[in-house]
Write an enzyme that holds these catalytic residues in place. Structure first.
Site, PDB file in Angstrom:
ATOM      1  N   GLU A   1       0.834  -1.208   0.000  1.00 54.61           N
ATOM      2  CA  GLU A   1       0.000   0.000   0.000  1.00 54.61           C
ATOM      3  C   GLU A   1       0.874   1.265   0.000  1.00 54.61           C
ATOM      4  OE1 GLU A   1      -4.157  -0.472   0.871  1.00 54.61           O
ATOM      5  OE2 GLU A   1      -3.482  -0.970   2.905  1.00 54.61           O
TER       6      GLU A   1
ATOM      7  N   GLU B   1      -4.608  -8.685   2.855  1.00 51.66           N
ATOM      8  CA  GLU B   1      -5.653  -8.354   3.823  1.00 51.66           C
ATOM      9  C   GLU B   1      -6.851  -9.292   3.770  1.00 51.66           C
ATOM     10  OE1 GLU B   1      -3.111  -4.756   3.582  1.00 51.66           O
ATOM     11  OE2 GLU B   1      -3.892  -6.218   2.149  1.00 51.66           O
TER      12      GLU B   1
END
Length: 268
Positions: free
Chosen positions: A122, A142
């Site tokens: 990210e 995730e």
């Protein structure tokens, strides 16, 4: 050495500020001291006109394995009162540190070795140029943990790599080797393991030799116009770019070319 925290080392290499995630025993998992140090590093780079570029890397042959889930569950209690006060004073500090809510005006180059997954991938999407060692691993894990990649990936990734690759990375949570990450366009360079920082600094050196006002205006224009229509983008580009031609640096660049010498830029 300039500033930093126990989990974030800040160094100067010429005109480049190098920010090193420094928690190798935890695969550089994001901690509150690391996030505070990162945010302060971005601010330091933008405030110091002698800094022309930033390199983000990790210590111990690892980039970043994402958020420290134990620290997250702990609520930051182990980080120390100073860091908790910083987060309390600016509840968006961690997002700014991860380049979700903040874009430095100086070019940011990522030098990746080893794991660059979850929050690491990210943060990567907030950088401008990306170099990785051949053994690096990328991925948004995730969903495998029943979590959401809330650091910006559901917005940014499909704007940076083709739609089908973005959705596959987001929905499968599988790992991506460096060669595959380069093939889909997530990173730009694959080098031998251990050489990512050297290549990133080499690229930074090329950037640093250019007119800083021009470099910053070009970066700003690319991001400002990314989602505009072509007509609006061209108008915005002219507004951003035309003033650069009136600077002393622009005159110096042309003069140096004519005189067959390196230019001396003064941000003027």
């Amino acid at each position: 050495m300039t500033s930093g925290t126990e989990h974030l080392v800040v160094q100067r290499v010429g005109a480049t500020l190098v920010l090193t995630l420094n928690r190798p025993e935890a695969k550089n998992a994001l901690s509150l001291p690391m996030l505070v140090g990162l945010y302060d590093g971005w601010l330091e780079a933008d405030a110091d006109d002698t800094v022309r570029s930033v390199v983000l890397t990790g210590a111990g042959g690892v980039f970043c394995a994402g958020m420290d889930l134990k620290a997250l569950a702990d609520g930051g209690r182990m980080a120390g009162e100073h860091y908790r006060d910083r987060l309390k004073g600016d509840p968006d500090l961690h997002w700014k540190a991860m380049l979700r809510h903040h874009r430095p005006r100086k070019p940011v180059i990522a030098a990746v070795e080893g794991h660059c997954v979850a929050g690491g991938t990210e943060i990567l999407q907030g950088t401008d140029i990306r170099v990785a060692g051949r053994g690096a691993t990328f991925g948004l894990y995730e969903v495998r943990r029943g979590l959401f990649p809330i650091g910006g990936s559901t917005v940014r990734l499909a704007r940076q790599v083709p739609h089908t690759h973005a959705l596959e990375m987001l929905l499968t949570g599988r790992p991506y080797a460096a060669e595959e990450a380069a093939r889909i366009g997530l990173i730009g360079h694959v080098v031998e393991d251990g050489a990512a920082l050297d290549r990133a600094l080499e690229i930074a050196g090329l950037i640093n030799a250019n007119g800083p006002l021009a470099v910053e205006a070009v970066k700003a224009s690319v991001y400002e116009t990314a989602r505009m229509t072509e007509a609006d983008g061209l108008k915005s580009e002219l507004e951003r770019g035309w003033p650069v031609f009136g600077t002393a640096d622009a005159t110096e660049g042309s003069k140096a070319f004519a005189e067959k010498r390196p230019p001396v830029y003064r941000r003027a």
